[in-house]
Design an enzyme around this catalytic site. Sequence first.
Site, PDB file in Angstrom:
ATOM      1  N   GLY A   1       7.772  -4.193   0.041  1.00  0.00           N
ATOM      2  CA  GLY A   1       8.370  -5.456   0.463  1.00  0.00           C
ATOM      3  C   GLY A   1       8.911  -6.248  -0.715  1.00  0.00           C
TER       4      GLY A   1
ATOM      5  N   GLY B   1       5.864  -8.181   4.983  1.00  0.00           N
ATOM      6  CA  GLY B   1       4.954  -7.469   4.090  1.00  0.00           C
ATOM      7  C   GLY B   1       5.348  -7.671   2.644  1.00  0.00           C
TER       8      GLY B   1
ATOM      9  CD  GLU C   1      -0.246   3.412   3.593  1.00  0.00           C
ATOM     10  OE1 GLU C   1      -0.403   2.569   2.682  1.00  0.00           O
ATOM     11  OE2 GLU C   1      -1.198   3.940   4.193  1.00  0.00           O
TER      12      GLU C   1
ATOM     13  CG  LEU D   1       3.701  -1.749  -5.123  1.00  0.00           C
ATOM     14  CD1 LEU D   1       3.276  -0.349  -5.539  1.00  0.00           C
ATOM     15  CD2 LEU D   1       4.187  -2.531  -6.332  1.00  0.00           C
TER      16      LEU D   1
ATOM     17  CG  LEU E   1       1.291   3.112  -6.808  1.00  0.00           C
ATOM     18  CD1 LEU E   1       0.745   2.898  -8.217  1.00  0.00           C
ATOM     19  CD2 LEU E   1       1.050   1.869  -5.971  1.00  0.00           C
TER      20      LEU E   1
ATOM     21  NE  ARG F   1      -5.122  11.404  -3.573  1.00  0.00           N
ATOM     22  CZ  ARG F   1      -4.544  10.235  -3.752  1.00  0.00           C
ATOM     23  NH1 ARG F   1      -4.002   9.602  -2.728  1.00  0.00           N
ATOM     24  NH2 ARG F   1      -4.504   9.686  -4.944  1.00  0.00           N
TER      25      ARG F   1
ATOM     26  NE  ARG G   1      -0.246   8.438  -0.677  1.00  0.00           N
ATOM     27  CZ  ARG G   1      -1.031   8.229  -1.733  1.00  0.00           C
ATOM     28  NH1 ARG G   1      -0.662   8.607  -2.923  1.00  0.00           N
ATOM     29  NH2 ARG G   1      -2.196   7.648  -1.567  1.00  0.00           N
TER      30      ARG G   1
END
Lengths: 276, 282, 659
Positions: free
Chosen positions: C16, C11, C429, C14, C445, C302, C439
């Site tokens: 990886g 992967g 993730e 970000l 990020l 959220r 989250r």
Amino acid sequence: MTVATTNGTAKRTAAANSRKVRFRIKRCDGPNKLVRWETFELTIAKGENVISCLQKIAANPVTTEGKRSTPVVWDCSCLEEVCGSCTMVINGQARQSCSALIDVIAPDDGDTVTLEPMSKFPVIRDLWVDRSRMFDALKRVKAWVPIDGTYDLGAGPRERPEEQAVRYALSECMTCGCCLEACPQFELAEDESEWDKSFIGAQALSQARLFNLHETGAQLKGDRLETLMGPDGVSECGNAQNCVKVCPKHIPLTESIAAVGRSTTIHAISKWFSGK
Amino acid sequence: MAKSEGFLERHHFLLRRLHSLTGVVPIGMFLMVHLTTNASIVWGRINGHDGLEGADAAVATFQHEVNFIHSLPALILIEIFGLWLPIAFHSVLGVIYATSSKPNNDRYAYQDNWRYTLQRISGYVGVLFIFYHVATLRWGWSFLIPGGTEWSAEYAASTMAAALQGSTDGFRLGGLLVSAFYMVGVSLLVFHLANGLWTAAISWGLTVSESAQKRWGQVCFVIGVGLMLAAWSAVLGFATLDAASAREVETNMLEKAAAADGDGAAPEHAASHDEDSDHTGG
Amino acid sequence: MTQQQRVIVVGGGLAGLAGSARMAEAGLAVDLFSLVPVKRSHSVCAQGGINACNEVARQQGYSEYEHFDETIYGGDFLADQHPVLEMANWAPRIIDLLDRMGVPFNRTAEGYRDLRLFGGSLFKRTHFSGATTGQQLLYALDEQVRRLEADGAVTKYESWEFLRPILADGADGPRCVGIVAQDLRTMQIRAFRADAVVMATGGAGLVFGKSTNSVICTGAALARCYQAGAAYANPEMIQVHPTAVPGADKLRLMSESARGEGGRVWVPRKKGDSRPAREIPEAERLYFLEEKYPKYGNIVPRDIATREIFDICVNQHMGVDGGNQVYLDLTHKDPEYLTRKLGGIMDIYQKFVGVDPRHEPMKIFPGVHYSMGGLWTQYTAGSYAPSEPQPAHVSGTETACDAEIGRGMLPGAPNNMMTNIEGLYAFGEVNFAFHGANRLGANALLSCIFDGLFSGVGVANYIRDGAPSTAPAESIPQSVFDSAVGAESSRQKAITDTAIGGDHADETNPYIIAKEMGEEMTAGCTVVREEARLQKTLDRIAELRDRWSRMKLADGATWTNQSLSFARSVGDMLAVADAMASGAKARKESRGAHYRIDYPDRDDAKFMKTTFVTYDAGEGRARVEHREVRAELVAPRARTYGKVDKEEPAKAEAAAAGV
């Protein structure tokens, strides 16, 4: 979510607007294989794009002649026009297939959409091309800020908002290749050994400018300019300026080219007089 | 051949910039002067010359300009090093560079893209035109001129008119072709120069921002229009000139000059000129 | 050592990339595998920003500790707390690092990094780069890894698909010594040896058919580890983002930053009001989030915003034009300001909907967005050990813990973010470590980069001092690798053989099976869940698995066969779907993103526990257990976000007092 797309409004408008569109697709099973054209006909609802149509074809790959074919191979990932993957030649022009809305590119019943792979990159299969050369170009122009390492050593340089705005615009380049596909000076180079023999293109030039604009990035400015003064460098640009017009991110590519032109002029003169 | 490719690659940037530079100086500058001079066949009518009026004044003005050029010392060296070599350099490299072009106007029919393609076409045609122009009028390859008229610096306008018209007494079919070629040739060269000035400013990095490129583009457009008017006036001026009456004006000027020198041999010199090897012509 | 020690990273997002850079710097040879050129990874889609305590917020009373507290509270106390503390403490350092890498963060007039408001906080603590922050961060890390690649420290395998981890016998059970991967162009299947393998393969949104995720986010890589024995934690915790734009092929995210920058969510007060938005006077608009949550207003977390929007549309039928959509309105803001701060998402909306959101309110609806759950991972706790869990942190008061490195997790500990399989790590993730049951916006990020940078060091230490130091992957018998390749070759052959002969039917069409899986998961396992409905979902998944096992492939090509890759993934996605629905069914409470109408309250006594799912290979089904959450730092409290509930004020108070 299903609930979102099968809501009453969507259903009504879809029914009112459903129509047939043909997809003429240039296909090729692999390198050195014969090219063939296949046509598929789909019923289109409002709000569809080329991706959703290719997905439908994949689920039922039967041509207009009633012949069972195979799902079309193509490259895609984010479907939001930010990853650059799904670039192809749609009705003659390079663009992302995710943002190619059928309502716009084929608004009437019976319209045809023509899909071809990009012509400036080797075809892997069907609409999927190998754009490794673009990433290689980023290596050649050292498109990075040479930091000491990924450890915490304090903040980076301060920057005025206007400078940030310039860099941000350049930094939105998603390596999609539209600028290269549309450039009459950029040519197909099948073999890796040919990559540095012809014009490197607007993408890498603009990235070189991006990193030359950064305080730490500018440490490698000389190296970048030397590369771009070579036979595949900035002077191969013919100023057709197609790049800036087809760039989906509206990156000021022609300004970048001119800026690199200016930098190389200054670099060459300074080198001639000072020897470095 | 391999060696010359190596040379091109090693000095790529310098050669590219020299290619761009020679297009502006000296070639571009020369073209501007040259077209202005030649356009005197039209503006000379308006100005008048030495008491002459109309076409006669234009012929005399043009002759006067030619005489001035031919009075320059070591003209042949200026021509070789200031013109022919730069033009050859610009042409040869230009053709080499243009071979890497893959025009795509069918798919990307933007105005800028059309100018890009036209810049290359105008380069190719321009090379042929300049060669024809210089070979026939300067190097005396009169076998390439329908009617065989040889251009002469002393009878500049009349021989020019005859070269364009295909004979010394009015239009022939061959002359029509030559005139048409001139119209196309000079038009393309003017375009090539004006557009080249615009692209050179980008290549050298003089105009970086889009607005600067646009502004300079407008200036280049005005320069182009001015030069185009001069070029068309020159070609049309000579193509429609009465060669016989022009020759009378020129003969008069030669006689006057001879009289001023106080040397009666002057007309004879003029008469014998056509047979001379022409190494001081323009 | 004659052979350089190697690590495989699967992967190139970000997590990886950050991990690759950090481990390459530590002297490991890094082999980086990605389905797509790493610069096209899904991290590119993140829009809003990245959270970190900063000097401006700090001088208003904010702190790393408060960031930590917010994240725990936002995640409804389901996350193990130590890793979250360490992440919050690292956040400002990560911003500085990104800044040095040249990320064009938006700037103030004086040239400092600009900040914006984001969900779940009352402080401006979100750093951003227009509305394409993920893209900008990904590119910065991509550039650094390209630099290392040019130096020969990283080798990229792009357009390669991870097929399975290769396990050998270790001292305490299986140990990961490499992977099997396939070149998606030539279809070559081969084994790669490595002393450790880091999974950084992101989320599993595609299990829900249409989501805000990229098409590569199938969850297949996670499933392949899970089916090989890695535990899958909190699979039921799926974030449904409140503001997405429905499309024919996917749901396009409209960043939370739209609300952070002042966007207001509303519907007409009058049901069925068909006037255009602009003609509806202010008094006749129902700003339902602002009315219910006066403290946070539109920037509630959220899961809450999603449920409120869902309730307005689905239960109260008050959606715009009677449909499942509400307005997200930015038209009161200066269009130029919007272009500068949110240009990226303004463009997306205009391009894909054809309406300019600067002048017309956007029409949005929730969409599946993020997997809080993922591979179960371990860590070594750091030095902060309060005598008892602390109550809610009050801004501006003394923090219970400072922001020194090592307070939350022990830096360099080899087990940081290691799965239950030795040598197999999970970053970003794809793990479950930071976000609990929900989250907070702009924390993703951060968690991805933090994992790569922080736990990358632990991987290097494991390779140097752990099992690979005495038994490097190079010393493992070739037969182990050959048999893994053989198994994958057989699996592939079984699928491609189906392409020959036979009839094509929807029943056995992998594309149709995937579509039905997405529809079922969305209907039964997203915003609102219920016992019987979840059971129906599980039954449907079982049926789909059966159909998948009888699947017929549409393409038998031996070169660049995307249909094969897709069809193979569908089988793995069904295993993920099964784990998600099983986890949801077993969690008989409501917490964060997981809302059960039959169990509407949080039940800390029974379910402040991590759902720990292992794959039962015999049954082919998920086996669900629950494990204690390590919550030694902050005491759980009711998660109300200052909700004003006119009908049930007593209940909210009771909930606040009761836990």
